[in-house]
Design a protein around this motif. Structure first.
Motif, PDB file in Angstrom:
ATOM      1  N   PHE A 118      44.202  62.345  41.912  1.00 51.16           N
ATOM      2  CA  PHE A 118      45.098  62.745  42.991  1.00 51.16           C
ATOM      3  C   PHE A 118      45.610  64.163  42.765  1.00 51.16           C
ATOM      4  CE2 PHE A 118      49.439  63.057  44.686  1.00 51.16           C
ATOM      5  CZ  PHE A 118      49.191  62.805  46.021  1.00 51.16           C
ATOM      6  N   HIS A 119      45.878  64.501  41.508  1.00 47.98           N
ATOM      7  CA  HIS A 119      46.392  65.834  41.179  1.00 47.98           C
ATOM      8  C   HIS A 119      45.393  66.927  41.568  1.00 47.98           C
ATOM      9  CE1 HIS A 119      48.474  69.017  39.013  1.00 47.98           C
ATOM     10  NE2 HIS A 119      47.332  69.307  38.402  1.00 47.98           N
ATOM     11  N   GLN A 120      44.108  66.642  41.429  1.00 46.66           N
ATOM     12  CA  GLN A 120      43.087  67.654  41.728  1.00 46.66           C
ATOM     13  C   GLN A 120      42.926  67.912  43.233  1.00 46.66           C
ATOM     14  OE1 GLN A 120      40.046  65.586  39.521  1.00 46.66           O
ATOM     15  NE2 GLN A 120      39.981  67.166  37.924  1.00 46.66           N
ATOM     16  N   LEU A 121      43.520  67.049  44.050  1.00 47.46           N
ATOM     17  CA  LEU A 121      43.474  67.250  45.497  1.00 47.46           C
ATOM     18  C   LEU A 121      44.610  68.148  45.993  1.00 47.46           C
ATOM     19  CD1 LEU A 121      42.592  63.667  46.776  1.00 47.46           C
ATOM     20  CD2 LEU A 121      41.072  65.607  46.415  1.00 47.46           C
TER      21      LEU A 121
ATOM     22  N   ILE B 213      49.192  65.076  50.519  1.00 44.05           N
ATOM     23  CA  ILE B 213      48.330  66.165  50.066  1.00 44.05           C
ATOM     24  C   ILE B 213      49.007  67.493  50.397  1.00 44.05           C
ATOM     25  CG2 ILE B 213      46.058  67.242  50.251  1.00 44.05           C
ATOM     26  CD1 ILE B 213      46.032  64.448  49.018  1.00 44.05           C
ATOM     27  N   ARG B 214      49.161  68.339  49.401  1.00 45.63           N
ATOM     28  CA  ARG B 214      49.849  69.617  49.562  1.00 45.63           C
ATOM     29  C   ARG B 214      48.824  70.752  49.523  1.00 45.63           C
ATOM     30  NH1 ARG B 214      52.441  69.291  45.257  1.00 45.63           N
ATOM     31  NH2 ARG B 214      51.028  70.572  44.007  1.00 45.63           N
TER      32      ARG B 214
ATOM     33  N   ILE C 257      41.359  59.323  49.991  1.00 42.79           N
ATOM     34  CA  ILE C 257      41.509  59.556  51.427  1.00 42.79           C
ATOM     35  C   ILE C 257      40.478  58.748  52.204  1.00 42.79           C
ATOM     36  CG2 ILE C 257      41.396  61.271  53.270  1.00 42.79           C
ATOM     37  CD1 ILE C 257      42.367  63.353  51.358  1.00 42.79           C
ATOM     38  N   LYS C 258      40.954  57.927  53.100  1.00 46.45           N
ATOM     39  CA  LYS C 258      40.068  57.188  53.991  1.00 46.45           C
ATOM     40  C   LYS C 258      40.329  57.659  55.414  1.00 46.45           C
ATOM     41  CE  LYS C 258      38.579  52.586  55.408  1.00 46.45           C
ATOM     42  NZ  LYS C 258      38.809  51.127  55.292  1.00 46.45           N
TER      43      LYS C 258
END
Length: 295
Positions: free
Chosen positions: A183-186, A213-214, A260-261
């Motif tokens: 999640f951090h890599q997104l 998501i930022r 993410i879906k």
């Protein structure tokens, strides 16, 4: 108040000049001023700020301008309908389509319809979903074909085709090099988005917010083709219609992110909520579309 006064007022506002409006309408300038004065007397409100250094509508002037355009469009529409009554299935069909539908879905529908009704002229306007809905609401378009939700109470929307949303990522993007994406890599990545008012943009904004998501940077491009080309050039990742991806030969850029879906949405046709406001040409277009998609 009469239609001539409304037409004069709309022309003055759009040209921002009494003189230019008089010339376009083949009226004297005093006659133009007389029409505007009659409207202001009717509404008991100043519609145009006519100070020496500026020309602009007042707040009430904006309300009257919006309704005047709508009234004039309805009158023009009624004239077309009377003509169509005496000359069945002639005239013009005004279709508004959002970019995804207009670029990739509508051409097939137009071919089918044109083969069935060759005497009907077709006028197509392609804009984002918000603007198309507005045009149908103001009777500037007979029917709209859009993606996303339609919230206006004056409009009635009917889904006609399912559309899958997908994430597309450059082939050399760092995300693709990870064995497992966290999640951090997104976070803090560059995203490419359609403009505000687009149905595609609305879905992307909802996804980014829902999944927290930022983006580091948001690049806004006003066309589907531009978004895909941006991804292909390595500018950033995006969320876009699979219909667009397939038509732009970008299937290799689809990437399933674990967190993410993307949702499935629908393309819908949009018409005025009041059935009596639907033109005959629009009705037969809807019928031909239903046959194409077995609705």
């Amino acid at each position: 108040m009469d239609l001539e006064a409304l037409k004069t007022y709309v022309t003055v506002i759009e040209l921002e000049s009494f003189t230019k409006a008089a010339r376009m309408l083949n009226l004297s300038q005093p006659t133009v001023s007389f029409h505007i004065k009659n409207l202001e007397d009717f509404y008991q409100s100043t519609l145009i700020d006519r100070s020496p250094k500026r020309f602009r509508m007042t707040q009430t002037g904006e309300l009257v301008h919006r309704r005047a355009r709508q009234i004039l469009s309805v009158v023009d529409k009624s004239r077309t309908e009377v003509y169509d009554y005496h000359n069945q299935l002639h005239g013009t069909l005004r279709i508004g389509a959002s970019y995804t539908v207009g670029e990739y879905i509508l051409p097939r529908l137009l071919k089918v319809f044109n083969d069935l009704y060759p005497e009907i002229n077709l006028r197509i306007e392609i804009e984002n979903t918000e603007r198309i809905n507005r045009s149908v609401q103001l009777h500037e378009m007979d029917i709209g074909l859009v993606e996303g939700q339609v919230k206006e109470r004056e409009l009635h929307s009917v889904p006609f085709l399912e559309d899958e949303m997908v994430v597309v990522i450059p082939l050399e993007h760092s995300i693709r090099k990870q064995k497992e994406v966290s999640f951090h890599q997104l976070q803090d990545l560059t995203w490419i988005s359609r403009e505000s008012g687009s149905g595609t943009r609305a879905v992307m904004d909802s996804i980014l917010e829902s999944y927290n998501i930022r983006p580091k940077k948001m690049v806004t491009i006003g066309s589907n083709h531009g978004v895909i080309q941006g991804v292909k050039q390595g500018l950033g990742l995006s969320l876009i219609s699979k219909t667009v991806v397939e038509h732009t030969h970008a299937n290799d850029y689809i990437y399933a992110l674990p967190f993410i879906k993307p949702p499935t949405r629908f393309f819908s046709y949009v018409i005025p909520a009041a059935e009596q406001e639907l033109s005959k040409n629009a009705s037969v277009f809807i019928e031909s579309m239903k046959k194409v998609y077995n609705l």
